[in-house]
Design a protein around this motif. Structure first.
Motif, PDB file in Angstrom:
ATOM      1  N   MET A   1       0.854  -1.191   0.000  1.00  0.00           N
ATOM      2  CA  MET A   1       0.000   0.000   0.000  1.00  0.00           C
ATOM      3  C   MET A   1       0.889   1.240   0.000  1.00  0.00           C
ATOM      4  SD  MET A   1      -3.038   0.955   2.690  1.00  0.00           S
ATOM      5  CE  MET A   1      -4.058   2.375   2.426  1.00  0.00           C
ATOM      6  N   SER A   2       0.604   2.157  -0.914  1.00  0.00           N
ATOM      7  CA  SER A   2       1.449   3.337  -1.058  1.00  0.00           C
ATOM      8  C   SER A   2       1.230   4.299   0.104  1.00  0.00           C
ATOM      9  CB  SER A   2       1.143   4.064  -2.375  1.00  0.00           C
ATOM     10  OG  SER A   2      -0.196   4.528  -2.381  1.00  0.00           O
ATOM     11  N   GLU A   3       2.275   5.046   0.400  1.00  0.00           N
ATOM     12  CA  GLU A   3       2.228   6.027   1.490  1.00  0.00           C
ATOM     13  C   GLU A   3       1.322   7.187   1.092  1.00  0.00           C
ATOM     14  OE1 GLU A   3       5.421   8.966   3.660  1.00  0.00           O
ATOM     15  OE2 GLU A   3       6.072   6.985   2.969  1.00  0.00           O
ATOM     16  N   PRO A   4       0.448   7.670   1.991  1.00  0.00           N
ATOM     17  CA  PRO A   4      -0.450   8.772   1.626  1.00  0.00           C
ATOM     18  C   PRO A   4       0.349  10.034   1.340  1.00  0.00           C
ATOM     19  CG  PRO A   4      -0.522   8.355   3.991  1.00  0.00           C
ATOM     20  CD  PRO A   4       0.262   7.231   3.374  1.00  0.00           C
ATOM     21  N   SER A   5      -0.185  10.852   0.433  1.00  0.00           N
ATOM     22  CA  SER A   5       0.495  12.090   0.071  1.00  0.00           C
ATOM     23  C   SER A   5       0.357  13.122   1.189  1.00  0.00           C
ATOM     24  CB  SER A   5      -0.094  12.663  -1.223  1.00  0.00           C
ATOM     25  OG  SER A   5      -1.436  13.074  -1.017  1.00  0.00           O
ATOM     26  N   VAL A   6       1.210  14.113   1.127  1.00  0.00           N
ATOM     27  CA  VAL A   6       1.152  15.238   2.067  1.00  0.00           C
ATOM     28  C   VAL A   6      -0.093  16.062   1.774  1.00  0.00           C
ATOM     29  CG1 VAL A   6       2.325  17.389   2.689  1.00  0.00           C
ATOM     30  CG2 VAL A   6       3.651  15.297   2.324  1.00  0.00           C
ATOM     31  N   ARG A   7      -0.769  16.516   2.833  1.00  0.00           N
ATOM     32  CA  ARG A   7      -1.952  17.347   2.610  1.00  0.00           C
ATOM     33  C   ARG A   7      -1.525  18.712   2.057  1.00  0.00           C
ATOM     34  NH1 ARG A   7      -5.850  20.258   6.977  1.00  0.00           N
ATOM     35  NH2 ARG A   7      -3.823  21.235   7.352  1.00  0.00           N
ATOM     36  N   ARG A   8      -0.819  19.476   2.885  1.00  0.00           N
ATOM     37  CA  ARG A   8      -0.323  20.784   2.459  1.00  0.00           C
ATOM     38  C   ARG A   8       1.202  20.773   2.444  1.00  0.00           C
ATOM     39  NH1 ARG A   8      -3.265  25.814   5.605  1.00  0.00           N
ATOM     40  NH2 ARG A   8      -5.382  25.535   4.788  1.00  0.00           N
ATOM     41  N   LEU A   9       1.757  21.279   1.365  1.00  0.00           N
ATOM     42  CA  LEU A   9       3.188  21.550   1.331  1.00  0.00           C
ATOM     43  C   LEU A   9       3.351  23.061   1.380  1.00  0.00           C
ATOM     44  CD1 LEU A   9       6.066  20.454   1.087  1.00  0.00           C
ATOM     45  CD2 LEU A   9       5.845  20.687  -1.407  1.00  0.00           C
ATOM     46  N   VAL A  10       4.001  23.551   2.416  1.00  0.00           N
ATOM     47  CA  VAL A  10       4.192  24.988   2.595  1.00  0.00           C
ATOM     48  C   VAL A  10       5.608  25.339   2.159  1.00  0.00           C
ATOM     49  CG1 VAL A  10       4.178  26.909   4.229  1.00  0.00           C
ATOM     50  CG2 VAL A  10       2.554  25.004   4.513  1.00  0.00           C
ATOM     51  N   LEU A  11       5.715  26.040   1.049  1.00  0.00           N
ATOM     52  CA  LEU A  11       7.015  26.469   0.549  1.00  0.00           C
ATOM     53  C   LEU A  11       7.371  27.812   1.180  1.00  0.00           C
ATOM     54  CD1 LEU A  11       9.430  26.224  -1.404  1.00  0.00           C
ATOM     55  CD2 LEU A  11       8.012  27.375  -3.134  1.00  0.00           C
ATOM     56  N   VAL A  12       8.492  27.856   1.892  1.00  0.00           N
ATOM     57  CA  VAL A  12       8.988  29.086   2.504  1.00  0.00           C
ATOM     58  C   VAL A  12      10.192  29.560   1.709  1.00  0.00           C
ATOM     59  CG1 VAL A  12      10.017  30.117   4.566  1.00  0.00           C
ATOM     60  CG2 VAL A  12       8.124  28.489   4.799  1.00  0.00           C
ATOM     61  N   LEU A  13      10.076  30.733   1.123  1.00  0.00           N
ATOM     62  CA  LEU A  13      11.164  31.296   0.333  1.00  0.00           C
ATOM     63  C   LEU A  13      12.187  31.968   1.240  1.00  0.00           C
ATOM     64  CD1 LEU A  13       9.039  32.751  -2.616  1.00  0.00           C
ATOM     65  CD2 LEU A  13      10.255  30.557  -2.515  1.00  0.00           C
ATOM     66  N   GLY A  14      13.358  32.238   0.700  1.00  0.00           N
ATOM     67  CA  GLY A  14      14.474  32.707   1.512  1.00  0.00           C
ATOM     68  C   GLY A  14      14.339  34.088   2.086  1.00  0.00           C
ATOM     69  N   ASP A  15      13.341  34.847   1.645  1.00  0.00           N
ATOM     70  CA  ASP A  15      13.102  36.181   2.211  1.00  0.00           C
ATOM     71  C   ASP A  15      11.771  36.227   2.962  1.00  0.00           C
ATOM     72  OD1 ASP A  15      11.570  35.874  -0.072  1.00  0.00           O
ATOM     73  OD2 ASP A  15      11.694  37.983  -0.652  1.00  0.00           O
ATOM     74  N   GLN A  16      11.331  35.065   3.462  1.00  0.00           N
ATOM     75  CA  GLN A  16      10.036  34.995   4.169  1.00  0.00           C
ATOM     76  C   GLN A  16      10.198  34.260   5.497  1.00  0.00           C
ATOM     77  OE1 GLN A  16       7.554  32.918   1.328  1.00  0.00           O
ATOM     78  NE2 GLN A  16       7.378  34.700  -0.012  1.00  0.00           N
ATOM     79  N   LEU A  17      11.220  34.639   6.254  1.00  0.00           N
ATOM     80  CA  LEU A  17      11.648  33.828   7.387  1.00  0.00           C
ATOM     81  C   LEU A  17      11.078  34.338   8.694  1.00  0.00           C
ATOM     82  CD1 LEU A  17      15.357  33.465   6.203  1.00  0.00           C
ATOM     83  CD2 LEU A  17      13.403  32.014   5.639  1.00  0.00           C
ATOM     84  N   TRP A  18       9.746  34.236   8.809  1.00  0.00           N
ATOM     85  CA  TRP A  18       9.135  34.622  10.080  1.00  0.00           C
ATOM     86  C   TRP A  18       7.987  33.683  10.399  1.00  0.00           C
ATOM     87  CZ3 TRP A  18       6.620  36.055   5.834  1.00  0.00           C
ATOM     88  CH2 TRP A  18       5.380  36.668   5.876  1.00  0.00           C
ATOM     89  N   LEU A  19       7.796  33.473  11.704  1.00  0.00           N
ATOM     90  CA  LEU A  19       6.841  32.460  12.152  1.00  0.00           C
ATOM     91  C   LEU A  19       5.400  32.809  11.826  1.00  0.00           C
ATOM     92  CD1 LEU A  19       8.424  31.584  15.609  1.00  0.00           C
ATOM     93  CD2 LEU A  19       8.398  30.142  13.547  1.00  0.00           C
ATOM     94  N   ASP A  20       5.131  34.099  11.604  1.00  0.00           N
ATOM     95  CA  ASP A  20       3.780  34.513  11.226  1.00  0.00           C
ATOM     96  C   ASP A  20       3.580  34.494   9.720  1.00  0.00           C
ATOM     97  OD1 ASP A  20       2.839  34.895  13.815  1.00  0.00           O
ATOM     98  OD2 ASP A  20       3.668  36.919  13.934  1.00  0.00           O
ATOM     99  N   ASN A  21       4.447  33.841   8.994  1.00  0.00           N
ATOM    100  CA  ASN A  21       4.284  33.652   7.555  1.00  0.00           C
ATOM    101  C   ASN A  21       2.865  33.124   7.308  1.00  0.00           C
ATOM    102  OD1 ASN A  21       4.283  32.508   4.903  1.00  0.00           O
ATOM    103  ND2 ASN A  21       6.504  32.249   4.991  1.00  0.00           N
ATOM    104  N   PRO A  22       2.050  33.840   6.551  1.00  0.00           N
ATOM    105  CA  PRO A  22       0.644  33.428   6.397  1.00  0.00           C
ATOM    106  C   PRO A  22       0.467  32.083   5.717  1.00  0.00           C
ATOM    107  CG  PRO A  22       1.194  35.192   4.869  1.00  0.00           C
ATOM    108  CD  PRO A  22       2.338  35.078   5.817  1.00  0.00           C
ATOM    109  N   ALA A  23       1.472  31.626   4.984  1.00  0.00           N
ATOM    110  CA  ALA A  23       1.359  30.310   4.354  1.00  0.00           C
ATOM    111  C   ALA A  23       1.350  29.198   5.387  1.00  0.00           C
ATOM    112  CB  ALA A  23       2.508  30.104   3.365  1.00  0.00           C
ATOM    113  N   LEU A  24       1.879  29.467   6.590  1.00  0.00           N
ATOM    114  CA  LEU A  24       1.886  28.464   7.657  1.00  0.00           C
ATOM    115  C   LEU A  24       0.558  28.399   8.406  1.00  0.00           C
ATOM    116  CD1 LEU A  24       5.404  29.233   9.178  1.00  0.00           C
ATOM    117  CD2 LEU A  24       4.764  27.159   7.913  1.00  0.00           C
ATOM    118  N   ALA A  25      -0.239  29.452   8.282  1.00  0.00           N
ATOM    119  CA  ALA A  25      -1.492  29.513   9.041  1.00  0.00           C
ATOM    120  C   ALA A  25      -2.426  28.372   8.608  1.00  0.00           C
ATOM    121  CB  ALA A  25      -2.181  30.863   8.824  1.00  0.00           C
ATOM    122  N   GLY A  26      -3.021  27.722   9.587  1.00  0.00           N
ATOM    123  CA  GLY A  26      -3.963  26.646   9.302  1.00  0.00           C
ATOM    124  C   GLY A  26      -3.330  25.315   8.987  1.00  0.00           C
ATOM    125  N   SER A  27      -2.006  25.254   9.067  1.00  0.00           N
ATOM    126  CA  SER A  27      -1.332  23.988   8.782  1.00  0.00           C
ATOM    127  C   SER A  27      -1.305  23.101  10.021  1.00  0.00           C
ATOM    128  CB  SER A  27       0.101  24.260   8.303  1.00  0.00           C
ATOM    129  OG  SER A  27       0.080  24.915   7.052  1.00  0.00           O
TER     130      SER A  27
END
Length: 523
Positions: A1-27
């Motif tokens: 049985m294949s491994e389930p895929s990741v639900r969300r992949l959050v890509l953090v770019l090199g100039d977005q290095l803060w914990l309140d990055n909105p892409a992380l919200a709801g993860s």
């Protein structure tokens, strides 16, 4: 049985290095993954300064470690990853495509990119992989792209001063009820002075951060992988974590803010930082938030009082952050992608080789470029009125000039670099948000610095063997664009001065300018 895929992949770019990055919200760490990618191609997209490469890599690795400490499952593809190299994946889009294929995420979440090119790359990768892409508004900024676009509607002219006043009102910054604190919106009359003739005297040094083990490893990696790139790592001491960014902010307020206003435009030999904050590095990596910077500066002014911390310095600094920084980001996204190829004057000359070495007889440019190669830094007047103005006067093609700025400065990200260079310094967009080309003779440099003392050229001379190239090319610029400049109220006086020259003087000027332009690499 294949491994389930990741639900969300959050890509953090090199100039977005803060914990309140909105892409992380709801993860959810149990279902989702965070992805950071180091790619050699990003350092080669422009021939990047070693310190710029090291800054991004070190900051990304510190942020990755912080995410892991907080329980985030992080995939960090490092620059010299053996598998990536073996597969020939050099560029960011190649490495991202490989991760999308391996992880099979149901969604890709990314905070708005700071570069139009990266936005296109990410969209193309997601589309090709068949992964739904979710962009998140970059809440690091106080004015969203959409808000700025609304502000421009119906405006024939985009002027930072108008935008700045609106931002002051909206965010209640330096306001006394509905009026600006101190009764004026800006205090340029009290600011922008030259240093005293005896020199700047002692200036408290900026905060420096001794490289830790992670940064030392990065410095060794950069020296090994990018040995032929410009610049030095010997003085690398930039903030690479949020804690260091906050320390730099506090240090600037306590030690250096008082002198920023009056001397923000001043230049002096071997004085690379002056009274400047150097906070653009931490701000542009998102290590610290502009709101907390503004609030800290305003609070210090109210606590210390105007005698200890003059309003002119406080307002002058806040205008750079709340006004110009937010404005220029809005301009970038309104003008892209056309701004990348803008060339109002049709300039075509190549960039002189000494922009990469500092080996020129012009003392001002030798000093500015020399410190840039050493530190990856020069302040805004050195960028605008030295390296930038010379490129404009010397008819350099705007695109390699913009590439040079993006490559050579540690705080350069295209959203801030390109409009400042193409729009402000080079007038390549024809004045979409500036009221005139920023040009001046060598006498301006003489007035604002001590560079002309001991230089082989004389700032007051426009012709002859000791003529200053800035002065020669300034007058030639006026001569070449006389009609357009005469029709502009802000440059009409310059043209009237030009028109006082005799026909013989004009001809001598043209001959001197032609010789100067033909020998740019030998200046």
């Amino acid at each position: 049985m294949s491994e389930p895929s990741v639900r969300r992949l959050v890509l953090v770019l090199g100039d977005q290095l803060w914990l309140d990055n909105p892409a992380l919200a709801g993860s959810d760490p149990s279902l989702d993954r965070v992805l950071l990618i180091e790619a050699p191609g990003e350092a080669d997209a422009v021939w990047s300064h070693k310190a710029r490469i090291a800054l991004f890599l070190s900051a990304m690795r510190h942020f990755s470690a912080e995410l892991r400490e907080r329980g985030w499952p992080v995939i960090h593809v490092q620059l010299d990853d053996a598998d990536e190299r073996a597969a020939g994946r050099h560029r960011l889009e190649q490495r991202l495509a490989a991760q999308l294929q391996a992880l099979r995420p149901q969604q890709l979440h990314v905070c708005e990119a700071g570069e139009w090119r990266l936005q296109q790359v990410i969209e193309a990768c997601a589309s090709e992989a068949g992964v739904p892409l979710h962009w998140h508004e970059d809440t690091h900024f106080l004015c969203s792209r959409a808000r700025f676009a609304r502000w421009t509607q119906g405006r024939r002219e985009w002027r930072m001063e108008h935008f700045y006043r609106q931002m002051r009102r909206e965010h209640r910054v330096l306001m006394d009820r509905d009026e600006p604190l101190g009764g004026a919106w800006n205090f340029d009359a009290d600011n922008r002075k030259a240093y005293p003739k005896a020199g700047p005297g002692w200036i408290p040094p900026p905060a420096r951060f001794e490289p830790d083990e992670t940064t030392r490893e990065v410095l060794q990696l950069v020296e090994r992988e990018f040995a032929n790139h410009p610049g030095s790592l010997a003085d690398f001491a930039w903030p690479v974590t949020r804690e260091q960014g906050l320390q730099a902010l506090r240090h600037f307020i306590d030690e250096r803010l008082i002198g920023f206003g009056p001397y923000q435009d001043a230049m002096w030999n071997d004085t690379p930082f002056g009274w400047h904050s150097l906070l653009s590095v931490a701000l542009n990596l998102h290590l610290i938030h502009p709101r907390e910077v503004i609030e800290a500066v305003e609070a210090a002014h109210r606590e210390c009082g105007p005698q200890a911390l003059p309003l002119a310095s406080v307002e002058g600094f806040i205008r750079q952050v709340l006004g110009w920084r937010e404005f220029i980001r809005g301009v970038y996204w309104q003008q892209m992608p056309g701004l990348r190829d803008a060339n109002h004057f049709g300039h075509q000359r190549p960039l002189p080789a000494w922009y990469w070495t500092g080996q020129t007889h012009m003392a001002c440019l030798r000093d500015a470029i020399g410190q840039t190669l050493r530190h990856g830094y020069a302040h805004h007047i050195q960028r605008l009125m030295l390296t930038g103005q010379f490129a404009l006067l010397a008819q350099i093609d705007p695109r390699p000039v913009a590439d040079w700025y993006l490559a050579i400065y540690v705080d350069a990200i295209e959203w801030v670099e390109l409009p400042n260079v193409a729009g402000m310094a080079l007038y390549a967009d024809g004045g979409r948000f500036t009221s005139k080309p920023y040009v001046a003779s060598g006498q301006y440099i003489d007035r604002m610095s001590n560079h002309c003392q001991g230089c082989r050229y004389r700032p007051a001379q426009r012709t002859g063997p000791q003529a200053c190239p800035f002065t020669t090319l300034y007058w030639a610029f006026l001569d070449r664009h006389e009609a357009a400049l005469a029709a502009n109220a802000r440059t009409a006086l310059m043209v009237r001065n030009l028109q006082r020259l005799s026909p013989d003087e004009r001809q001598a000027l043209r001959a001197q300018a032609a010789d100067t332009l033909e020998n740019l690499n030998d200046l």
